[in-house]
Design a protein around this motif. Structure first.
Motif, PDB file in Angstrom:
ATOM      1  N   ARG A 120       0.841  -1.204   0.000  1.00  0.00           N
ATOM      2  CA  ARG A 120       0.000   0.000   0.000  1.00  0.00           C
ATOM      3  C   ARG A 120       0.873   1.250   0.000  1.00  0.00           C
ATOM      4  N   MET A 121       0.518   2.216  -0.836  1.00  0.00           N
ATOM      5  CA  MET A 121       1.262   3.463  -0.944  1.00  0.00           C
ATOM      6  C   MET A 121       0.449   4.610  -0.352  1.00  0.00           C
ATOM      7  N   HIS A 122       1.095   5.378   0.516  1.00  0.00           N
ATOM      8  CA  HIS A 122       0.444   6.533   1.134  1.00  0.00           C
ATOM      9  C   HIS A 122       0.436   7.726   0.176  1.00  0.00           C
ATOM     10  N   ASP A 123      -0.511   8.624   0.383  1.00  0.00           N
ATOM     11  CA  ASP A 123      -0.545   9.903  -0.318  1.00  0.00           C
ATOM     12  C   ASP A 123       0.388  10.849   0.445  1.00  0.00           C
ATOM     13  N   MET A 124       1.627  10.914  -0.016  1.00  0.00           N
ATOM     14  CA  MET A 124       2.652  11.654   0.712  1.00  0.00           C
ATOM     15  C   MET A 124       2.289  13.123   0.884  1.00  0.00           C
ATOM     16  N   ALA A 125       1.820  13.758  -0.171  1.00  0.00           N
ATOM     17  CA  ALA A 125       1.533  15.195  -0.099  1.00  0.00           C
ATOM     18  C   ALA A 125       0.409  15.485   0.881  1.00  0.00           C
ATOM     19  N   ALA A 126      -0.675  14.702   0.817  1.00  0.00           N
ATOM     20  CA  ALA A 126      -1.828  14.955   1.686  1.00  0.00           C
ATOM     21  C   ALA A 126      -1.481  14.695   3.149  1.00  0.00           C
ATOM     22  N   ILE A 127      -0.761  13.620   3.412  1.00  0.00           N
ATOM     23  CA  ILE A 127      -0.419  13.284   4.799  1.00  0.00           C
ATOM     24  C   ILE A 127       0.575  14.286   5.365  1.00  0.00           C
ATOM     25  N   THR A 128       1.540  14.687   4.557  1.00  0.00           N
ATOM     26  CA  THR A 128       2.497  15.696   5.021  1.00  0.00           C
ATOM     27  C   THR A 128       1.785  17.006   5.336  1.00  0.00           C
ATOM     28  N   ARG A 129       0.858  17.380   4.478  1.00  0.00           N
ATOM     29  CA  ARG A 129       0.091  18.616   4.692  1.00  0.00           C
ATOM     30  C   ARG A 129      -0.682  18.536   6.019  1.00  0.00           C
ATOM     31  N   ALA A 130      -1.276  17.373   6.294  1.00  0.00           N
ATOM     32  CA  ALA A 130      -2.030  17.215   7.540  1.00  0.00           C
ATOM     33  C   ALA A 130      -1.105  17.275   8.757  1.00  0.00           C
ATOM     34  N   ALA A 131       0.086  16.684   8.639  1.00  0.00           N
ATOM     35  CA  ALA A 131       1.051  16.737   9.750  1.00  0.00           C
ATOM     36  C   ALA A 131       1.464  18.183  10.021  1.00  0.00           C
ATOM     37  N   HIS A 132       1.776  18.903   8.968  1.00  0.00           N
ATOM     38  CA  HIS A 132       2.166  20.303   9.140  1.00  0.00           C
ATOM     39  C   HIS A 132       1.022  21.138   9.707  1.00  0.00           C
ATOM     40  N   GLY A 133      -0.196  20.759   9.360  1.00  0.00           N
ATOM     41  CA  GLY A 133      -1.353  21.496   9.846  1.00  0.00           C
ATOM     42  C   GLY A 133      -1.500  21.469  11.351  1.00  0.00           C
ATOM     43  N   CYS A 134      -0.968  20.431  11.983  1.00  0.00           N
ATOM     44  CA  CYS A 134      -1.041  20.372  13.453  1.00  0.00           C
ATOM     45  C   CYS A 134       0.307  20.682  14.098  1.00  0.00           C
ATOM     46  N   GLY A 135       1.267  21.146  13.292  1.00  0.00           N
ATOM     47  CA  GLY A 135       2.554  21.560  13.840  1.00  0.00           C
ATOM     48  C   GLY A 135       3.594  20.471  13.932  1.00  0.00           C
ATOM     49  N   ALA A 136       3.363  19.329  13.286  1.00  0.00           N
ATOM     50  CA  ALA A 136       4.296  18.199  13.357  1.00  0.00           C
ATOM     51  C   ALA A 136       5.166  18.140  12.108  1.00  0.00           C
ATOM     52  N   LEU A 137       6.200  17.303  12.171  1.00  0.00           N
ATOM     53  CA  LEU A 137       7.101  17.058  11.055  1.00  0.00           C
ATOM     54  C   LEU A 137       6.777  15.707  10.420  1.00  0.00           C
ATOM     55  N   ALA A 138       7.067  15.581   9.117  1.00  0.00           N
ATOM     56  CA  ALA A 138       6.802  14.336   8.401  1.00  0.00           C
ATOM     57  C   ALA A 138       8.112  13.753   7.883  1.00  0.00           C
ATOM     58  N   LEU A 139       8.377  12.519   8.272  1.00  0.00           N
ATOM     59  CA  LEU A 139       9.593  11.804   7.864  1.00  0.00           C
ATOM     60  C   LEU A 139       9.170  10.573   7.074  1.00  0.00           C
ATOM     61  N   TRP A 140       9.761  10.392   5.877  1.00  0.00           N
ATOM     62  CA  TRP A 140       9.352   9.315   4.988  1.00  0.00           C
ATOM     63  C   TRP A 140      10.501   8.356   4.700  1.00  0.00           C
ATOM     64  N   ASP A 141      10.195   7.064   4.754  1.00  0.00           N
ATOM     65  CA  ASP A 141      11.122   6.014   4.335  1.00  0.00           C
ATOM     66  C   ASP A 141      10.743   5.640   2.897  1.00  0.00           C
TER      67      ASP A 141
END
Length: 423
Positions: free
Chosen positions: A177-198
């Motif tokens: 399964r592949m995540h929607d990187m852009a949408a999930i990163t945007r949501a993380a930033h929206g709550c003040g968090a950082l997004a790290l991807w493998d």
């Protein structure tokens, strides 16, 4: 779909010429490039040149004359072309685990600098690859954070004031399964968090645009779809805003080795971090490993004149769709369940099948026939489709072998010793 149909697809494949870049063993259908990529045909001679001429004759002079000293940046910039990163943002070297330690530690340091004592949670998938979870668990213990593991459908509920870092693998190794990187990163930033991807199961197989997705940190593997060879060096990527902030505020990554020094050959007793991505370097670069990795990355870059990652993605989706269709049509009634998403936007470049009984033995029976996939405990048959060298006819033949193994029951007759396998 007949075998002749599959052969016709190969005849029309605009990427078919890329297959000649690889030393493919005769009589083998290789569907495990998501675990270890095939040997590039150019690698033996190139590595031999590095050994015999650069090391054997050039000796220590080759750090300059063969430009060994810049291999991490040079190879990193080439990988950057596959993951949406301009030159100067990606660094090759060390292992995925070591690189993850460096960038996750930096992410936690940045989170602490925000001064919010409530923001102390690292979130990841429970089914993430174990080394990612182990590294995160260790860093959480060291720095006073909590590692919270959730199911994929629970990720959206984690975006809140306690989230510091969301750490996900772009394509899940167990399900494909592949995540929607852009949408999930945007949501993380929206709550003040950082997004790290493998990107271990993404780089070289599916299009990635780290800058376009506004990701914060990323790591990836060199020996899967990048065809760098067993144990090949990995890579890391850091968004320029974090590199600039770390330099501005004199923040260090945790493994402050001499190659990450601003002037490593100054031999100062005190550390001074280099500028830019070079501050994430650590020890002496593995020259032979990086040399082999560069030949592997070049095989993926050879697709650029033919449409690049977009063309590879189209073929990948066609290969995986064909495999799913054939398995369901030709292997029906044998207990196989496709656990990889059917929706193309949610699927990486692999197809995983679950079977409650005999999954390991079935994979071993296929390997005995020359069809190489792999097994993941407790019940997953995993098949990777590398569009650089996998053909449509091989997909048809692989499913025919699978049908025969299931219908003949030969997997029941053999007794195999289960062994650990490198992912």
């Amino acid at each position: 779909m007949t075998r002749q149909n599959a052969q016709a697809l190969d005849a029309r494949d605009p990427l078919a010429s890329l297959r000649t870049q690889f030393a493919l063993p005769e009589g083998v259908i290789y569907l495990d490039g998501n675990s270890l990529g095939v040997l590039p045909a150019a690698a033996p001679a190139r590595v031999a040149q590095a050994v015999q001429q650069e090391w054997g004759e050039g000796l220590i002079r080759s750090w300059n004359t063969a430009n060994w000293v810049n291999l991490p940046q040079r190879v990193g910039d080439k990988i950057g072309r596959l993951i949406g990163a301009p030159p100067g943002q990606t660094l090759a070297g060390d292992s995925t685990s070591v690189n993850l330690y460096k960038v996750l530690a930096a992410a936690l340091l940045l989170a602490k600098q925000q001064g919010d004592p409530a923001r102390r949670v690292i979130v990841s998938e429970r089914s993430n690859f174990p080394t990612d979870l182990y590294i995160a668990e260790g860093l959480a213990r060291q720095h006073g954070f909590e590692l919270k593991l959730v199911e994929p459908e629970q990720i959206a509920a984690q975006f809140g004031p306690s989230l510091a870092v969301l750490m996900l693998t772009h394509v899940n190794y167990r399900t494909g399964r592949m995540h929607d990187m852009a949408a999930i990163t945007r949501a993380a930033h929206g709550c003040g968090a950082l997004a790290l991807w493998d990107l271990a199961h993404s780089a070289g197989a599916v299009p990635v645009d780290l800058n376009g997705a506004d990701a914060d940190f990323a790591v990836g593997c060199g020996y899967k779809y990048l065809n760098g060879g067993p144990g090949a060096p990995a890579f890391l990527w850091v968004h320029p805003r974090h590199l600039e902030r770390m330099e501005r505020e004199d923040l260090w990554q945790p493994l402050s080795g001499w190659f990450g020094h601003a002037a490593p050959f100054e031999f100062s007793p005190h550390y001074r971090p280099a500028s830019g991505i070079a501050r994430f370097a650590c020890g002496t670069p593995p020259v032979l490993g990086l040399t082999a990795l560069e030949t592997g990355v070049d095989t993926a870059l050879a697709a650029e004149p033919l449409g690049g990652m977009a063309a590879l993605r189209r073929k990948s989706l066609a290969l995986t769709s064909l495999f799913i269709t054939l398995v369901e049509a030709r292997c029906a009634g044998h207990g196989l369940t496709v656990i990889t998403p059917r929706t193309e936007g949610e699927r990486g470049s692999q197809v995983n099948l679950a079977r409650g009984e005999g999954a390991y033995a079935i994979v071993q029976a296929l390997i005995a026939r020359g069809v190489i996939g792999d097994f993941r405990a407790p019940d997953v048959l995993r098949f990777g489709f590398t569009p650089l060298y996998t053909s449509f006819t091989e997909v048809w033949d692989a499913v025919e072998h699978l049908r025969q193994v299931l219908e003949s029951g030969e997997w029941k007759e053999a007794r195999f010793n289960q062994k650990a396998a490198v992912t």
